[in-house]
Write a protein that holds these residues in place. Structure first.
Motif, PDB file in Angstrom:
ATOM      1  N   THR A 354      23.506 -16.712  37.173  1.00  0.00           N
ATOM      2  CA  THR A 354      22.374 -15.829  36.888  1.00  0.00           C
ATOM      3  C   THR A 354      22.433 -15.367  35.440  1.00  0.00           C
ATOM      4  O   THR A 354      23.497 -14.968  34.942  1.00  0.00           O
ATOM      5  N   TYR A 355      21.273 -15.402  34.773  1.00  0.00           N
ATOM      6  CA  TYR A 355      21.159 -15.009  33.371  1.00  0.00           C
ATOM      7  C   TYR A 355      20.153 -13.869  33.245  1.00  0.00           C
ATOM      8  O   TYR A 355      19.107 -13.875  33.913  1.00  0.00           O
ATOM      9  N   SER A 356      20.479 -12.894  32.388  1.00  0.00           N
ATOM     10  CA  SER A 356      19.626 -11.720  32.194  1.00  0.00           C
ATOM     11  C   SER A 356      19.068 -11.720  30.784  1.00  0.00           C
ATOM     12  O   SER A 356      19.821 -11.823  29.804  1.00  0.00           O
ATOM     13  N   LEU A 357      17.748 -11.606  30.686  1.00  0.00           N
ATOM     14  CA  LEU A 357      17.057 -11.584  29.394  1.00  0.00           C
ATOM     15  C   LEU A 357      16.411 -10.221  29.190  1.00  0.00           C
ATOM     16  O   LEU A 357      15.687  -9.736  30.062  1.00  0.00           O
ATOM     17  N   SER A 358      16.670  -9.594  28.038  1.00  0.00           N
ATOM     18  CA  SER A 358      16.030  -8.328  27.689  1.00  0.00           C
ATOM     19  C   SER A 358      15.496  -8.414  26.267  1.00  0.00           C
ATOM     20  O   SER A 358      16.011  -9.183  25.446  1.00  0.00           O
ATOM     21  N   PHE A 359      14.461  -7.620  25.961  1.00  0.00           N
ATOM     22  CA  PHE A 359      13.839  -7.670  24.637  1.00  0.00           C
ATOM     23  C   PHE A 359      12.884  -6.493  24.486  1.00  0.00           C
ATOM     24  O   PHE A 359      12.563  -5.787  25.462  1.00  0.00           O
ATOM     25  N   LEU A 360      12.411  -6.296  23.260  1.00  0.00           N
ATOM     26  CA  LEU A 360      11.349  -5.342  22.966  1.00  0.00           C
ATOM     27  C   LEU A 360      10.078  -6.121  22.668  1.00  0.00           C
ATOM     28  O   LEU A 360      10.128  -7.177  22.036  1.00  0.00           O
ATOM     29  N   ALA A 361       8.922  -5.598  23.098  1.00  0.00           N
ATOM     30  CA  ALA A 361       7.665  -6.321  22.870  1.00  0.00           C
ATOM     31  C   ALA A 361       6.490  -5.368  22.921  1.00  0.00           C
ATOM     32  O   ALA A 361       6.575  -4.253  23.457  1.00  0.00           O
ATOM     33  N   GLN A 362       5.380  -5.840  22.356  1.00  0.00           N
ATOM     34  CA  GLN A 362       4.107  -5.127  22.455  1.00  0.00           C
ATOM     35  C   GLN A 362       2.967  -6.099  22.150  1.00  0.00           C
ATOM     36  O   GLN A 362       3.156  -7.145  21.526  1.00  0.00           O
ATOM     37  N   GLY A 363       1.758  -5.739  22.611  1.00  0.00           N
ATOM     38  CA  GLY A 363       0.534  -6.444  22.236  1.00  0.00           C
ATOM     39  C   GLY A 363       0.306  -7.729  22.997  1.00  0.00           C
ATOM     40  O   GLY A 363       0.771  -7.929  24.112  1.00  0.00           O
ATOM     41  N   GLY A 364      -0.481  -8.604  22.366  1.00  0.00           N
ATOM     42  CA  GLY A 364      -0.763  -9.903  22.934  1.00  0.00           C
ATOM     43  C   GLY A 364      -1.927  -9.953  23.888  1.00  0.00           C
ATOM     44  O   GLY A 364      -2.126 -10.952  24.570  1.00  0.00           O
ATOM     45  N   GLU A 395      -0.089  -2.176  24.613  1.00  0.00           N
ATOM     46  CA  GLU A 395      -0.776  -2.566  23.389  1.00  0.00           C
ATOM     47  C   GLU A 395      -0.064  -2.067  22.150  1.00  0.00           C
ATOM     48  O   GLU A 395      -0.002  -2.769  21.134  1.00  0.00           O
ATOM     49  N   GLU A 396       0.487  -0.876  22.171  1.00  0.00           N
ATOM     50  CA  GLU A 396       1.124  -0.297  20.994  1.00  0.00           C
ATOM     51  C   GLU A 396       2.491   0.256  21.356  1.00  0.00           C
ATOM     52  O   GLU A 396       2.735   0.680  22.491  1.00  0.00           O
ATOM     53  N   GLY A 397       3.373   0.281  20.347  1.00  0.00           N
ATOM     54  CA  GLY A 397       4.706   0.827  20.545  1.00  0.00           C
ATOM     55  C   GLY A 397       5.609  -0.152  21.252  1.00  0.00           C
ATOM     56  O   GLY A 397       5.360  -0.539  22.395  1.00  0.00           O
ATOM     57  N   MET A 398       6.664  -0.584  20.594  1.00  0.00           N
ATOM     58  CA  MET A 398       7.588  -1.551  21.185  1.00  0.00           C
ATOM     59  C   MET A 398       8.266  -0.947  22.416  1.00  0.00           C
ATOM     60  O   MET A 398       8.879   0.127  22.343  1.00  0.00           O
ATOM     61  N   GLU A 399       8.150  -1.640  23.546  1.00  0.00           N
ATOM     62  CA  GLU A 399       8.727  -1.180  24.801  1.00  0.00           C
ATOM     63  C   GLU A 399       9.719  -2.209  25.326  1.00  0.00           C
ATOM     64  O   GLU A 399       9.579  -3.413  25.082  1.00  0.00           O
ATOM     65  N   PRO A 400      10.749  -1.753  26.071  1.00  0.00           N
ATOM     66  CA  PRO A 400      11.738  -2.699  26.613  1.00  0.00           C
ATOM     67  C   PRO A 400      11.205  -3.469  27.818  1.00  0.00           C
ATOM     68  O   PRO A 400      10.522  -2.915  28.679  1.00  0.00           O
ATOM     69  N   TYR A 401      11.536  -4.765  27.870  1.00  0.00           N
ATOM     70  CA  TYR A 401      11.210  -5.628  28.996  1.00  0.00           C
ATOM     71  C   TYR A 401      12.473  -6.394  29.378  1.00  0.00           C
ATOM     72  O   TYR A 401      13.431  -6.483  28.597  1.00  0.00           O
ATOM     73  N   GLY A 402      12.446  -6.987  30.564  1.00  0.00           N
ATOM     74  CA  GLY A 402      13.577  -7.791  30.988  1.00  0.00           C
ATOM     75  C   GLY A 402      13.272  -8.605  32.220  1.00  0.00           C
ATOM     76  O   GLY A 402      12.314  -8.330  32.952  1.00  0.00           O
ATOM     77  N   LEU A 403      14.066  -9.646  32.454  1.00  0.00           N
ATOM     78  CA  LEU A 403      13.973 -10.441  33.670  1.00  0.00           C
ATOM     79  C   LEU A 403      15.292 -11.157  33.890  1.00  0.00           C
ATOM     80  O   LEU A 403      16.060 -11.383  32.942  1.00  0.00           O
ATOM     81  N   ASP A 404      15.568 -11.483  35.149  1.00  0.00           N
ATOM     82  CA  ASP A 404      16.754 -12.243  35.522  1.00  0.00           C
ATOM     83  C   ASP A 404      16.326 -13.605  36.041  1.00  0.00           C
ATOM     84  O   ASP A 404      15.221 -13.769  36.581  1.00  0.00           O
ATOM     85  N   TYR A 405      17.232 -14.589  35.872  1.00  0.00           N
ATOM     86  CA  TYR A 405      16.942 -15.915  36.417  1.00  0.00           C
ATOM     87  C   TYR A 405      18.242 -16.601  36.817  1.00  0.00           C
ATOM     88  O   TYR A 405      19.213 -16.607  36.049  1.00  0.00           O
ATOM     89  N   THR A 406      18.241 -17.163  38.028  1.00  0.00           N
ATOM     90  CA  THR A 406      19.382 -17.921  38.519  1.00  0.00           C
ATOM     91  C   THR A 406      19.074 -19.406  38.389  1.00  0.00           C
ATOM     92  O   THR A 406      18.111 -19.913  38.982  1.00  0.00           O
ATOM     93  N   ALA A 407      19.884 -20.108  37.602  1.00  0.00           N
ATOM     94  CA  ALA A 407      19.667 -21.533  37.364  1.00  0.00           C
ATOM     95  C   ALA A 407      19.848 -22.320  38.661  1.00  0.00           C
ATOM     96  O   ALA A 407      20.761 -22.042  39.446  1.00  0.00           O
ATOM     97  N   SER A 408      18.991 -23.297  38.868  1.00  0.00           N
ATOM     98  CA  SER A 408      19.081 -24.117  40.074  1.00  0.00           C
ATOM     99  C   SER A 408      20.315 -25.018  40.001  1.00  0.00           C
ATOM    100  O   SER A 408      20.975 -25.138  38.973  1.00  0.00           O
ATOM    101  N   ALA A 409      20.589 -25.684  41.114  1.00  0.00           N
ATOM    102  CA  ALA A 409      21.795 -26.510  41.212  1.00  0.00           C
ATOM    103  C   ALA A 409      21.776 -27.679  40.233  1.00  0.00           C
ATOM    104  O   ALA A 409      22.836 -28.189  39.838  1.00  0.00           O
ATOM    105  N   ASP A 410      20.587 -28.138  39.831  1.00  0.00           N
ATOM    106  CA  ASP A 410      20.471 -29.273  38.912  1.00  0.00           C
ATOM    107  C   ASP A 410      20.181 -28.853  37.469  1.00  0.00           C
ATOM    108  O   ASP A 410      19.993 -29.711  36.607  1.00  0.00           O
ATOM    109  N   CYS A 411      20.136 -27.574  37.227  1.00  0.00           N
ATOM    110  CA  CYS A 411      19.764 -27.076  35.895  1.00  0.00           C
ATOM    111  C   CYS A 411      20.961 -27.048  34.968  1.00  0.00           C
ATOM    112  O   CYS A 411      22.008 -26.477  35.295  1.00  0.00           O
ATOM    113  N   ARG A 412      20.814 -27.640  33.802  1.00  0.00           N
ATOM    114  CA  ARG A 412      21.859 -27.604  32.774  1.00  0.00           C
ATOM    115  C   ARG A 412      21.404 -26.891  31.507  1.00  0.00           C
ATOM    116  O   ARG A 412      22.223 -26.523  30.675  1.00  0.00           O
ATOM    117  N   GLN A 413      20.083 -26.715  31.365  1.00  0.00           N
ATOM    118  CA  GLN A 413      19.540 -26.020  30.200  1.00  0.00           C
ATOM    119  C   GLN A 413      18.302 -25.235  30.610  1.00  0.00           C
ATOM    120  O   GLN A 413      17.545 -25.656  31.493  1.00  0.00           O
TER     121      GLN A 413
END
Length: 564
Positions: A354-364, A395-413
């Protein structure tokens, strides 16, 4: 989320005007008077470091500052130490040039609370030493593949060279090299193309010699001649690519994803598996002003009428202050667009982890329709239908986001993607898209360790030899057309051409009148183009560095690599 605070830049330099005199030591004083700041403004021209790996020093005084001082260097430079105690007095700081580029501009940034000081630097990289590799090849047989695992280059880099003749439309020659430290690349030579691999996909490298107006930017490797190709990995992990002695591209190895087969064992838990996760690294623009390269990332597609990209300063808080940069994706206002804008990076992962990704983002989002158009995704490389994503909703002000993902049995990248969706259902006309900003990305999880090998896969091409050198990064002895030059008698009029440099640029002698001269920099970008050049006339150059002059007549071409 912005935070107002006092930004005081107090800098005193005891440099001679121009800042480049050897033996003159800059003195940076934090907490000095306004008069000292005014004096500093007159003498803060860049301090020059000549030669990759060379260093210089400056002295720091901060007797009146109660907080510790943090020192950081912009890309291409290294500073030591990176922290000084409060009330530091007469402490010497060393700055080292790491970049192998001809010219690198940057600065050292000193922070102590709200106090700031800056020392500007210019680094002139060392030209590569020249060396022939064809006399002692590693392989000269006719097998379709070759691998050598005792590949253990020094920290100075390595050099790989091969000579092939490609006749068939199906001819191709893949070459790869990888070290446990991650100095790696895989490239492909085809009848009319040379490309670099990003994971399992190929990215074409344009030919600077055929990139003029009306040119197709192709390489003509199927002209019936054998051609010599060299790929050089430098100490700062740049790939310098040569064809018949002509430097046609300088790339960052870090920009391109590994081959899945390079990872051979599970590693330790890493706090951040992403490269240039804070977007403070290098970035480059094309001649048309569009950003097309970001260190560690692939930007695609590049089209101002679809989506553009930029790395921009953006104040988040006092920790990152106004030197912080963020990744910006901006959709075109008056067009639906033909595809999603993406900024992506491939990461080696362990199946089932399992891999955890976090970042700051806004807009789009589109303010007209209220549609949220931007997201950050994790996508499996071996099966793109698998993954996870989070939509950006503020829309404005950088806010924290995140998600987790568990690589499948055949996943190498996995591929981490900043995704800016195109307008749908005619929403582009009259829309008001908000820029999508991202920063401070962190991907935590178990790393993979890399193999060390060098080799090739050959498909329907005639191999002359394959060679490599693990002792360093070496340029070819001289540019030229190789052993088959006798087949090009039409270049006889240019064979005695002599190029000499002067204070402003260079001149060419011993040539016919009114030839064409094109000059390219190490990144393959056009610097100067003259259509009717007269022998002995000076061609001005914008700055000192490494260049390639291409001399053209109706019936012949000659390339000359030189240092100005």
């Amino acid at each position: 989320m912005k935070k107002n605070y006092c930004k005081v830049v107090l800098l005193t330099l005891s440099l001679l005007a121009g800042g480049s005199a050897l033996g003159a030591t800059p003195v940076v004083t934090l907490g000095s008077t306004a008069a000292a700041v005014a004096r500093a403004a007159a003498v803060n021209s860049p301090y020059v470091i000549n030669g990759t790996g060379n260093s210089t020093t400056f002295t720091v005084n901060a007797e009146n500052l109660p907080e510790a001082i943090k020192l950081t260097a912009t890309p291409g430079f290294e500073v030591f130490p990176n922290e000084l105690p409060a009330k530091a007095k007469n402490i010497k700081v060393s700055v080292t040039l790491l970049s192998t580029l001809p010219t690198t501009t940057g600065k050292e940034i000193l922070r102590s609370g709200d106090y700031r000081a800056y020392v500007n630097f210019v680094g002139n990289g060392s030209p590569l030493q020249q060396k022939a590799l064809n006399e002692n090849p590693a392989y000269t047989g006719k097998d379709n593949s070759f691998r050598q695992n005792d590949f253990n280059p020094t920290e100075e880099g390595y050099t790989v060279e091969f000579r092939v003749k490609l006749d068939s439309k199906k001819s191709a020659f893949d070459v790869e090299a990888v070290t446990t430290a991650g100095a790696a690349f895989k490239a492909c030579v085809e009848p009319q193309a040379i490309s670099i691999y990003n994971g399992d996909s190929k990215i074409n490298i344009p030919n600077p010699s055929s990139s003029a107006a009306g040119g197709k930017k192709l390489f003509y490797n199927n002209d019936g001649l054998a051609h010599t190709f060299r790929f050089v990995m430098t100490s700062d992990r740049r790939i310098m690519a040569y064809r018949d002695g002509l430097l046609y591209a300088t790339l960052r190895a870090e920009d391109y994803g590994h081959q899945a087969g390079w990872a051979v064992a599970d590693g330790e838990i890493s706090e951040n598996l992403l490269k240039n996760a804070d977007f403070e690294g290098e970035y480059n623009y094309r001649e048309d002003g569009l950003l097309n390269q970001v260190q560690g990332w692939i930007v695609d597609p590049i089209d101002r009428y679809n989506c553009t990209y930029d790395v921009v300063p953006f104040e988040i808080d006092n920790t990152f202050d106004h030197n912080n940069h963020v990744m910006k994706l901006q959709r075109y206002n008056w067009n639906d667009g033909w595809g999603s804008g993406t900024v992506s990076q491939i990461v080696d992962v362990v199946p089932g982890e399992t891999y955890s990704l976090s970042f700051l983002a806004q807009g789009g989002m589109d303010k007209k329709s209220g549609t949220n158009m931007s997201s950050v995704k994790i996508q499996e490389v071996q099966n793109s239908s698998k993954g996870n994503s989070v939509t950006i909703t503020n829309e404005e002000g950088m806010e924290p986001y995140g998600l987790d993902y568990t690589a499948s049995a055949d996943c190498r990248q996995i591929k981490v993607i900043l995704h800016n969706e195109r307008f749908l259902n005619g929403g582009g006309w009259g829309s008001n898209p908000v820029a999508f900003l991202v920063d401070n990305m962190v991907l935590t999880g178990k790393a993979r360790t890399l193999d060390q090998l060098v080799g090739f896969d050959n498909s329907n091409s005639e191999l002359g030899y394959f060679a490599y050198d693990v002792t360093g990064a070496y340029a070819p002895l001289s540019p030229g057309f190789g052993d088959d030059v006798d087949a090009l008698d039409e270049v006889e009029a240019l064979k005695d051409a002599v190029l000499t440099t002067n204070a402003d640029g260079f001149t060419v002698l011993n040539i016919p009148s009114e030839i064409e001269v094109d000059v390219f920099d190490p990144l393959g970008r056009s610097v100067v183009s003259r259509r009717a050049y007269a022998a002995g006339a000076t061609i001005d150059l914008p700055e000192h560095g490494i260049y390639v002059a291409v001399l053209r007549m109706d019936n012949g071409v000659k390339s000359i690599r030189f240092v100005y």
